[in-house]
Scaffold this motif. Structure first.
Motif, PDB file in Angstrom:
ATOM      1  N   THR A 209       0.839  -1.203   0.000  1.00 40.15           N
ATOM      2  CA  THR A 209       0.000   0.000   0.000  1.00 40.15           C
ATOM      3  C   THR A 209       0.873   1.252   0.000  1.00 40.15           C
ATOM      4  O   THR A 209       0.576   2.230  -0.702  1.00 40.15           O
ATOM      5  CB  THR A 209      -0.934  -0.007   1.219  1.00 40.15           C
ATOM      6  OG1 THR A 209      -1.754  -1.185   1.176  1.00 40.15           O
ATOM      7  CG2 THR A 209      -1.824   1.224   1.240  1.00 40.15           C
ATOM      8  N   PHE A 210       1.958   1.225   0.766  1.00 41.36           N
ATOM      9  CA  PHE A 210       2.875   2.365   0.783  1.00 41.36           C
ATOM     10  C   PHE A 210       3.499   2.577  -0.593  1.00 41.36           C
ATOM     11  O   PHE A 210       3.606   3.716  -1.073  1.00 41.36           O
ATOM     12  CB  PHE A 210       3.970   2.128   1.830  1.00 41.36           C
ATOM     13  CG  PHE A 210       4.954   3.256   1.955  1.00 41.36           C
ATOM     14  CD1 PHE A 210       4.538   4.519   2.340  1.00 41.36           C
ATOM     15  CD2 PHE A 210       6.298   3.055   1.691  1.00 41.36           C
ATOM     16  CE1 PHE A 210       5.446   5.566   2.461  1.00 41.36           C
ATOM     17  CE2 PHE A 210       7.212   4.089   1.806  1.00 41.36           C
ATOM     18  CZ  PHE A 210       6.786   5.353   2.197  1.00 41.36           C
ATOM     19  N   CYS A 211       3.907   1.487  -1.244  1.00 41.83           N
ATOM     20  CA  CYS A 211       4.486   1.600  -2.580  1.00 41.83           C
ATOM     21  C   CYS A 211       3.477   2.221  -3.553  1.00 41.83           C
ATOM     22  O   CYS A 211       3.849   3.033  -4.415  1.00 41.83           O
ATOM     23  CB  CYS A 211       4.924   0.220  -3.083  1.00 41.83           C
ATOM     24  SG  CYS A 211       6.349  -0.456  -2.190  1.00 41.83           S
TER      25      CYS A 211
ATOM     26  N   ASN B  39      -5.489  -0.403  -4.641  1.00 42.65           N
ATOM     27  CA  ASN B  39      -5.090   0.986  -4.399  1.00 42.65           C
ATOM     28  C   ASN B  39      -5.258   1.902  -5.603  1.00 42.65           C
ATOM     29  O   ASN B  39      -4.976   3.097  -5.514  1.00 42.65           O
ATOM     30  CB  ASN B  39      -3.625   1.019  -3.948  1.00 42.65           C
ATOM     31  CG  ASN B  39      -3.428   0.444  -2.569  1.00 42.65           C
ATOM     32  OD1 ASN B  39      -3.608   1.131  -1.574  1.00 42.65           O
ATOM     33  ND2 ASN B  39      -3.079  -0.840  -2.495  1.00 42.65           N
ATOM     34  N   PHE B  40      -5.687   1.359  -6.730  1.00 40.80           N
ATOM     35  CA  PHE B  40      -5.762   2.161  -7.955  1.00 40.80           C
ATOM     36  C   PHE B  40      -7.163   2.098  -8.559  1.00 40.80           C
ATOM     37  O   PHE B  40      -7.830   1.063  -8.507  1.00 40.80           O
ATOM     38  CB  PHE B  40      -4.743   1.666  -8.980  1.00 40.80           C
ATOM     39  CG  PHE B  40      -3.329   1.670  -8.479  1.00 40.80           C
ATOM     40  CD1 PHE B  40      -2.619   2.858  -8.357  1.00 40.80           C
ATOM     41  CD2 PHE B  40      -2.704   0.484  -8.106  1.00 40.80           C
ATOM     42  CE1 PHE B  40      -1.311   2.864  -7.893  1.00 40.80           C
ATOM     43  CE2 PHE B  40      -1.390   0.481  -7.643  1.00 40.80           C
ATOM     44  CZ  PHE B  40      -0.695   1.674  -7.534  1.00 40.80           C
TER      45      PHE B  40
ATOM     46  N   LEU C 240      -1.903   2.929   6.589  1.00 40.03           N
ATOM     47  CA  LEU C 240      -1.705   2.472   5.208  1.00 40.03           C
ATOM     48  C   LEU C 240      -2.828   1.503   4.843  1.00 40.03           C
ATOM     49  O   LEU C 240      -2.738   0.297   5.046  1.00 40.03           O
ATOM     50  CB  LEU C 240      -0.336   1.807   5.069  1.00 40.03           C
ATOM     51  CG  LEU C 240       0.852   2.769   5.202  1.00 40.03           C
ATOM     52  CD1 LEU C 240       2.157   2.010   5.339  1.00 40.03           C
ATOM     53  CD2 LEU C 240       0.909   3.727   4.024  1.00 40.03           C
ATOM     54  N   LEU C 241      -3.890   2.085   4.300  1.00 36.89           N
ATOM     55  CA  LEU C 241      -5.077   1.310   3.952  1.00 36.89           C
ATOM     56  C   LEU C 241      -5.526   1.659   2.540  1.00 36.89           C
ATOM     57  O   LEU C 241      -5.508   2.827   2.155  1.00 36.89           O
ATOM     58  CB  LEU C 241      -6.215   1.620   4.926  1.00 36.89           C
ATOM     59  CG  LEU C 241      -5.955   1.288   6.395  1.00 36.89           C
ATOM     60  CD1 LEU C 241      -7.075   1.842   7.259  1.00 36.89           C
ATOM     61  CD2 LEU C 241      -5.834  -0.210   6.591  1.00 36.89           C
ATOM     62  N   PRO C 242      -5.944   0.668   1.750  1.00 36.80           N
ATOM     63  CA  PRO C 242      -6.489   0.962   0.434  1.00 36.80           C
ATOM     64  C   PRO C 242      -7.769   1.776   0.558  1.00 36.80           C
ATOM     65  O   PRO C 242      -8.461   1.706   1.581  1.00 36.80           O
ATOM     66  CB  PRO C 242      -6.784  -0.422  -0.156  1.00 36.80           C
ATOM     67  CG  PRO C 242      -6.012  -1.379   0.677  1.00 36.80           C
ATOM     68  CD  PRO C 242      -5.920  -0.769   2.039  1.00 36.80           C
TER      69      PRO C 242
ATOM     70  N   VAL D 219      -5.540  -3.445  14.240  1.00 30.50           N
ATOM     71  CA  VAL D 219      -5.918  -2.307  15.083  1.00 30.50           C
ATOM     72  C   VAL D 219      -6.143  -1.064  14.222  1.00 30.50           C
ATOM     73  O   VAL D 219      -7.114  -0.318  14.414  1.00 30.50           O
ATOM     74  CB  VAL D 219      -4.834  -2.049  16.150  1.00 30.50           C
ATOM     75  CG1 VAL D 219      -5.071  -0.728  16.863  1.00 30.50           C
ATOM     76  CG2 VAL D 219      -4.799  -3.197  17.162  1.00 30.50           C
ATOM     77  N   THR D 220      -5.253  -0.846  13.252  1.00 33.59           N
ATOM     78  CA  THR D 220      -5.402   0.308  12.368  1.00 33.59           C
ATOM     79  C   THR D 220      -6.709   0.229  11.592  1.00 33.59           C
ATOM     80  O   THR D 220      -7.440   1.235  11.475  1.00 33.59           O
ATOM     81  CB  THR D 220      -4.217   0.371  11.386  1.00 33.59           C
ATOM     82  OG1 THR D 220      -2.993   0.498  12.123  1.00 33.59           O
ATOM     83  CG2 THR D 220      -4.343   1.568  10.443  1.00 33.59           C
ATOM     84  N   GLU D 221      -7.027  -0.938  11.048  1.00 38.14           N
ATOM     85  CA  GLU D 221      -8.261  -1.098  10.282  1.00 38.14           C
ATOM     86  C   GLU D 221      -9.481  -0.897  11.163  1.00 38.14           C
ATOM     87  O   GLU D 221     -10.486  -0.320  10.728  1.00 38.14           O
ATOM     88  CB  GLU D 221      -8.293  -2.480   9.633  1.00 38.14           C
ATOM     89  CG  GLU D 221      -7.291  -2.641   8.506  1.00 38.14           C
ATOM     90  CD  GLU D 221      -7.306  -4.051   7.922  1.00 38.14           C
ATOM     91  OE1 GLU D 221      -8.355  -4.709   8.010  1.00 38.14           O
ATOM     92  OE2 GLU D 221      -6.275  -4.473   7.389  1.00 38.14           O
TER      93      GLU D 221
END
Length: 509
Positions: A25-27, A58-59, A272-274, A396-398
């Motif tokens: 996702t970062f890339c 991501n696109f 970092l999430l789509p 946890v982030t999600e």
């Protein structure tokens, strides 16, 4: 790749989904932010297909950015980590030669030699290979995929609250005592004596509180590289953190100060999430064999039980209460007793669901067990009320991004400290204590309570926690989660810390 490509960045991480998913996702973020940048993400065979599908999330349609993100398989890994495969690929990259994907046979055209490489902080061999072949001509950034608190404690220098360079100490002790190095290193890294861990922004904890579950995996594989992570960090030119300031501001500042002592930067990149687009949801759903069934189940449970009525259960792709699975089945009995709809992910290779449990779940009619779940789709669905999690950073982030409060069942790594952040610092959930095993069944520093650990105690705690979660106290925690959600989402707005940090990272090369 387009002829305008001027900058080439290479990324690689170990074959653990919790490390790889945020990296891809970062890339994707990077190639969308800088139009003359090409990224080569080097993968092991086991993750290649899943990373390719995750990248597509991501696109959007018509976006040309994906053409500048290529995912190339280095080959099959021989161990859990998948470190040390980079050498032939790196030699080709720095020589400006083409690359052949070992999974698909696709040949990729030559690109300018990379000037920056991102390497997992567990990728000790790959880091040494890149440094030995390229010296200081390429900048190496350490990929900190996890909670900064935990990384500082386990791998930081002593003056920032860490265990320091265990390899050097273990080798010295091994020479003096004649004991095998692996035995000494394992003892230094894992054995806990009841010392108190004090980190800024967290309540004090006993050292064994960071190992609340008796869980082992990987044999000697982990002790091969864990004592050397501190040295890996010292070899790099900076760090990229998957965490974010609204979650653990104090520890991130400690990390910044620590690396600044040697003139190195620390950049935050989370969350970092789509994006939650139709394309993203569709690409996540196809990664699960039961994706369509799960989507239909969510809709049915919403119709039958209403919003925020469902409990989602997942211990990630690796962890599972292997030594005490009966505690999970006892917890599920209470879930059924309370008539709570649930979905359980059984993705861990250590998860074995007994036939009698599957029969009970099927006859219950409001439960579903899946080998791989489309987690964001579940968390974003209005029927989902709570998430029972092991506490890995991704999950946890999600949960925060979807405003789903948490019930924590931590094992090791960054999970116990994430549990403390959930329960004591941000107050957006609960931690299960009676499910603990091994050293976890000792007195807990921050509460003074000593878990009993029996099945009866597990069931009693489950009734208490679930009763609160699906009642008034749970709604109060959901309200606090909404505030935290807004803070998290702002990290990637124009004036957000992560957006500023990643922009600065791109400007640095």
């Amino acid at each position: 790749m387009t002829p305008t490509t001027r900058t080439h960045l290479v990324a690689n991480c170990i074959q653990a989904w919790g490390h790889a998913r945020p990296l891809v996702t970062f890339c994707a973020h990077l190639v969308k932010m800088q139009t003359d940048l090409c990224v080569t993400l080097l993968s092991t065979g086991i993750l290649f297909d899943r990373l390719t599908k995750e990248a597509a999330r991501n696109f959007g349609d018509g976006d040309e950015s994906p053409q500048r993100l290529r995912i190339v398989c280095m080959g099959a890994a021989t161990d859990l980590i998948g470190d040390g495969l980079i050498e032939p690929m790196w030699k080709a990259l720095i020589a400006g030669e083409s690359l052949e994907c070992q999974q698909t046979g696709t040949t990729y055209d030559p690109l300018p030699a990379p000037t920056v490489v991102i390497l997992d902080f567990f990728a000790i061999k790959n880091t040494r290979i890149v440094r030995s072949l390229s010296g200081s001509s390429v900048k190496i950034y350490s990929w900190w995929s996890g909670l900064a608190y935990s990384i500082l404690y386990q791998f930081g220098d002593a003056h920032v609250g860490g265990l320091g360079n265990i390899r050097v100490r273990a080798e010295e002790e091994s020479r003096k005592s004649g004991r095998p190095y692996h035995e000494v290193a394992t003892e230094m890294f894992y054995t806990k004596y009841g010392g108190v861990v004090r980190l800024p922004g967290l309540p004090p904890m006993y050292d064994y509180d960071n190992y609340p579950q008796d869980f082992e995996f990987g044999g000697d594989t982990l002790i091969e590289f864990l004592p050397q992570v501190n040295e890996h960090i010292a070899m790099t030119d900076g760090a990229l953190l998957t965490s974010f300031e609204s979650w653990e501001k104090d520890s991130i500042q400690v990390a910044r100060n620590w690396l600044a002592e040697t003139g190195r930067p620390v950049y935050t990149t989370g969350p970092l999430l789509p994006p939650a687009s139709k394309t993203s949801v569709a690409n996540e759903k196809i990664q699960s064999p039961e994706g369509a069934e799960i989507e239909a189940f969510l809709g049915e449970m919403l119709s039958r039980s209403g919003e925020h009525s469902l409990l989602y259960i997942s211990f990630g792709s690796i962890f599972f209460p292997v030594k005490t699975p009966e505690k999970l089945w006892a917890f599920l009995e209470v879930v059924v007793e309370l008539n709570i709809p649930f979905i359980m992910s059984a993705a861990s290779p250590f998860c074995v669901v007994p036939d009698e449990v599957r029969v009970k779940v099927k006859s219950y009619g409001k439960g579903l067990i899946s080998t791989w779940t489309p987690q964001q789709m579940i968390l974003d669905h209005p029927v989902t009320g709570w998430y029972l999690s092991h506490g890995g950073q991704n999950g946890v982030t999600e949960a925060i991004a979807s405003c789903v409060p948490l019930i924590m069942w931590p094992f090791t790594a960054d999970q116990p400290m994430n549990a403390v952040l959930v329960t004591d610092v941000h107050k957006v959930g609960y931690e299960l204590l009676e499910v603990r095993s091994g050293s976890g069944l000792q007195k807990i520093f921050r509460t003074g309570y000593t878990p009993v650990g029996t099945i009866d105690a597990v069931k009693a705690e489950a009734r208490d926690v679930l009763g609160k979660a699906f009642g008034k106290d749970g709604e109060d925690k959901r309200a606090r989660m909404r505030v935290l959600q807004q803070a998290l989402l702002s990290e990637w707005e124009e004036d957000g810390t992560s957006k500023r940090d990643v922009s600065a990272f791109l400007e640095s090369f």
